[in-house]
Design an enzyme around this catalytic site. Structure first.
Site, PDB file in Angstrom:
ATOM      1  N   GLY A   1      -2.017  -4.296   0.652  1.00  0.00           N
ATOM      2  CA  GLY A   1      -2.174  -5.531   1.393  1.00  0.00           C
ATOM      3  C   GLY A   1      -1.219  -6.634   0.972  1.00  0.00           C
TER       4      GLY A   1
ATOM      5  N   SER B   1       0.811  -1.218   0.000  1.00  0.00           N
ATOM      6  CA  SER B   1       0.000   0.000   0.000  1.00  0.00           C
ATOM      7  C   SER B   1       0.845   1.270   0.000  1.00  0.00           C
ATOM      8  CB  SER B   1      -0.945   0.012   1.208  1.00  0.00           C
ATOM      9  OG  SER B   1      -0.221  -0.099   2.413  1.00  0.00           O
TER      10      SER B   1
ATOM     11  N   HIS C   1      -0.476   5.075   7.364  1.00  0.00           N
ATOM     12  CA  HIS C   1      -0.139   5.363   5.974  1.00  0.00           C
ATOM     13  C   HIS C   1       0.257   6.829   5.809  1.00  0.00           C
ATOM     14  CE1 HIS C   1      -2.615   1.684   5.396  1.00  0.00           C
ATOM     15  NE2 HIS C   1      -1.729   1.469   4.424  1.00  0.00           N
TER      16      HIS C   1
ATOM     17  N   ASP D   1      -5.346   7.210   9.780  1.00  0.00           N
ATOM     18  CA  ASP D   1      -5.130   5.920  10.432  1.00  0.00           C
ATOM     19  C   ASP D   1      -3.830   5.889  11.224  1.00  0.00           C
ATOM     20  OD1 ASP D   1      -3.126   5.605   8.511  1.00  0.00           O
ATOM     21  OD2 ASP D   1      -4.231   4.135   7.335  1.00  0.00           O
TER      22      ASP D   1
ATOM     23  N   ASN E   1       3.615  -5.825   5.564  1.00  0.00           N
ATOM     24  CA  ASN E   1       2.412  -6.550   5.973  1.00  0.00           C
ATOM     25  C   ASN E   1       2.759  -7.878   6.634  1.00  0.00           C
ATOM     26  OD1 ASN E   1       0.173  -4.810   5.182  1.00  0.00           O
ATOM     27  ND2 ASN E   1       0.897  -5.132   3.101  1.00  0.00           N
TER      28      ASN E   1
END
Length: 220
Positions: free
Chosen positions: A79, A45, A192, A189, A108
């Site tokens: 992801g 991402s 990111h 969030d 991830n």
């Protein structure tokens, strides 16, 4: 400044968001000019412009910076894990025949607590496949918070310099250097990077790529 506690609390949200947005795309940001080097970006991402228009992401900014000297193919998927990247890599190498592969994967895996040996071995296999195809490799490192303990997080961080030394590769130690933990450069969030952070990311990778591109130009 975001604290590690804030980061840890929000990790489950990141996991859900990243998996939910894990649609694949592979797009050339410029016409395939076979006279210029082709750069394949294989990331997650962070390289797929998560949470913003694709043209605002660091890969698109880098493509504009290098428009006169290289063609960039962004095969990053939100992801993505190292194993997912390994599954896609042979097809991408065959389709695009890149001169340079930029590997930005592993984050991830770390957030999900995957075994460190497995992460390292999968990245190593991608490096070997890329090199066997004739491509140069730029390895992009990542760090994670100590959700699984400091020993795990340090072990994860050390995967990247260890692989760079083992395979004699150029390394970006940490893509989010100077960005992670800075609330003004992060999305809501807390994980990111936002659009304001993308130019710094593009500059970081661009600085590491330029010696590789110069060597390719001299070779040709």
């Amino acid at each position: 400044m975001l604290s590690f506690s804030t980061f840890i609390i929000r990790l489950p949200v990141l996991h859900l968001l990243v998996v939910a947005c894990g649609f694949a795309f592979s797009v050339s940001l410029h016409a395939q000019d076979r006279s210029s080097p082709r750069l394949l970006i294989l990331g997650d991402s962070l390289s797929a412009a998560y949470g913003m228009a694709p043209e605002k992401g660091w890969v698109a900014l880098l493509a504009r910076d290098l428009a006169d000297s290289a063609t960039i193919i962004n095969a990053s998927v939100s992801g993505e894990t190292t194993e997912g990247g390994l599954q896609r890599l042979p097809g991408l190498l065959q389709e695009h025949a890149p001169d340079v592969v930029v590997l930005e994967l592993g984050g991830n895996d770390g957030l999900r607590g995957y075994p460190l040996t497995r992460v390292r071995n999968t990245l190593s296999e991608m490096i070997t496949l890329s090199r066997e195809s004739g491509a140069k490799i730029l390895l992009v490192g990542m760090r994670i918070p100590p959700n699984y303990g400091r020993r795990y997080s340090l072990g994860f961080e050390n995967i990247y310099p260890a692989l760079a030394e083992e395979h004699t590769l150029p390394l970006v130690p940490f893509l989010l250097e100077g960005i992670a933990g800075n609330a003004t450069l992060m999305q809501n969030d807390g994980i990111h990077p936002n659009a304001q952070a993308q130019p710094a990311m593009a500059a970081t990778v661009g600085d590491a790529l330029r010696p590789i591109l110069m060597a390719l130009e001299e070779k040709n």
